[in-house]
Design a protein around this motif. Structure first.
Motif, PDB file in Angstrom:
ATOM      1  N   TYR A 122       7.479  16.567  55.293  1.00  0.00           N
ATOM      2  CA  TYR A 122       7.366  15.202  55.840  1.00  0.00           C
ATOM      3  C   TYR A 122       8.653  14.748  56.523  1.00  0.00           C
ATOM      4  N   HIS A 123       8.502  14.206  57.725  1.00  0.00           N
ATOM      5  CA  HIS A 123       9.639  13.628  58.452  1.00  0.00           C
ATOM      6  C   HIS A 123       9.716  12.125  58.170  1.00  0.00           C
ATOM      7  N   SER A 124      10.818  11.702  57.557  1.00  0.00           N
ATOM      8  CA  SER A 124      11.003  10.274  57.299  1.00  0.00           C
ATOM      9  C   SER A 124      12.069   9.708  58.224  1.00  0.00           C
TER      10      SER A 124
ATOM     11  N   GLU B  32      10.602   8.526  64.399  1.00  0.00           N
ATOM     12  CA  GLU B  32       9.659   7.754  65.200  1.00  0.00           C
ATOM     13  C   GLU B  32       8.640   8.667  65.853  1.00  0.00           C
ATOM     14  N   PRO B  33       7.418   8.754  65.336  1.00  0.00           N
ATOM     15  CA  PRO B  33       6.995   8.110  64.103  1.00  0.00           C
ATOM     16  C   PRO B  33       7.284   8.992  62.899  1.00  0.00           C
ATOM     17  N   PRO B  34       7.232   8.426  61.695  1.00  0.00           N
ATOM     18  CA  PRO B  34       7.275   9.271  60.502  1.00  0.00           C
ATOM     19  C   PRO B  34       5.933   9.954  60.315  1.00  0.00           C
ATOM     20  N   GLY B  35       5.922  11.099  59.613  1.00  0.00           N
ATOM     21  CA  GLY B  35       4.659  11.780  59.357  1.00  0.00           C
ATOM     22  C   GLY B  35       4.863  13.195  58.844  1.00  0.00           C
ATOM     23  N   VAL B  36       3.717  13.872  58.615  1.00  0.00           N
ATOM     24  CA  VAL B  36       3.762  15.240  58.108  1.00  0.00           C
ATOM     25  C   VAL B  36       3.833  16.195  59.297  1.00  0.00           C
TER      26      VAL B  36
ATOM     27  N   VAL C 217       0.951  14.782  61.911  1.00  0.00           N
ATOM     28  CA  VAL C 217       0.098  13.799  61.241  1.00  0.00           C
ATOM     29  C   VAL C 217       0.921  12.553  60.917  1.00  0.00           C
ATOM     30  N   GLU C 218       0.755  11.546  61.768  1.00  0.00           N
ATOM     31  CA  GLU C 218       1.560  10.331  61.642  1.00  0.00           C
ATOM     32  C   GLU C 218       1.227   9.553  60.373  1.00  0.00           C
ATOM     33  N   LEU C 219       2.244   8.847  59.885  1.00  0.00           N
ATOM     34  CA  LEU C 219       2.057   7.983  58.721  1.00  0.00           C
ATOM     35  C   LEU C 219       0.905   7.006  58.952  1.00  0.00           C
TER      36      LEU C 219
END
Length: 154
Positions: A50-52, A55-59, A109-111
């Motif tokens: 997961y990228h926190s 922009e955007p965060p997501g898997v 896969v965006e948050l």
DNA sequence: GCCAACGTTGGC
DNA sequence: GCCAACGTTGGC
């Protein structure tokens, strides 16, 4: 058991991971997250990467546990940004599993997508105030997210 | 840049 | 052992 691990891509991204193939998941400085690595993560367990704070965060993709937790060397290195003065050789305090790259998702896969996907309502990541950097994921949640990630772009 | 939520620290 | 102060996380 499936897991989700967070990383800030500015620091270590899925592309960095894809190049490196394997990495020690060092720098985790939260006891609950450490306990998961030490007590619960088993070799072969699947992981959502997961990228926190992005922009955007997501898997961004998938990994798996490739070696059991061992003491985190960065805690004992005064030059490392994750150095912990309280850690010693006798009691290193912090631990890290090794994780292996599996794949980068065809579709990030965006948050926001996770939040609107049926069946993920109870996912730990989506709960208010949740900031644990390593968290367990149910088999059903994991499968649903893999399906979104491996599908063609929307 | 803001700020809510949460974990940790340290005085008492 | 309480709890206020402080630092960090991380989405927005």
């Amino acid at each position: 058991m499936p897991w989700l691990i967070k990383t800030e891509p500015d620091c270590y991204s899925i592309d960095d991971f894809a190049r490196e193939k394997k990495t020690r998941w060092t720098g985790v400085r939260n006891y609950q997250a450490r306990n998961f690595m030490r007590d619960s993560m088993k070799v072969g367990d699947p992981i959502l990467f997961y990228h926190s704070s992005s922009e955007p965060p997501g898997v961004a993709g998938l990994a798996r546990v490739s070696a059991a937790a061992d003491w985190d060397r960065t805690a004992l290195d005064p030059k490392d940004q994750h150095f912990d003065a309280k850690a010693t050789k006798e009691n290193p305090i912090w631990m890290a599993v090794e994780v292996a790259f599996v794949q980068k998702f065809a579709t990030f896969v965006e948050l926001g997508t996770l939040r609107t996907t049926k069946g993920l309502e109870k996912m730990a990541l989506l709960q208010r105030g949740q900031r644990l950097s390593i968290q367990p994921v149910t088999e059903a949640e994991f499968a649903a997210i893999v399906k979104l990630g491996e599908g063609k772009g929307r």
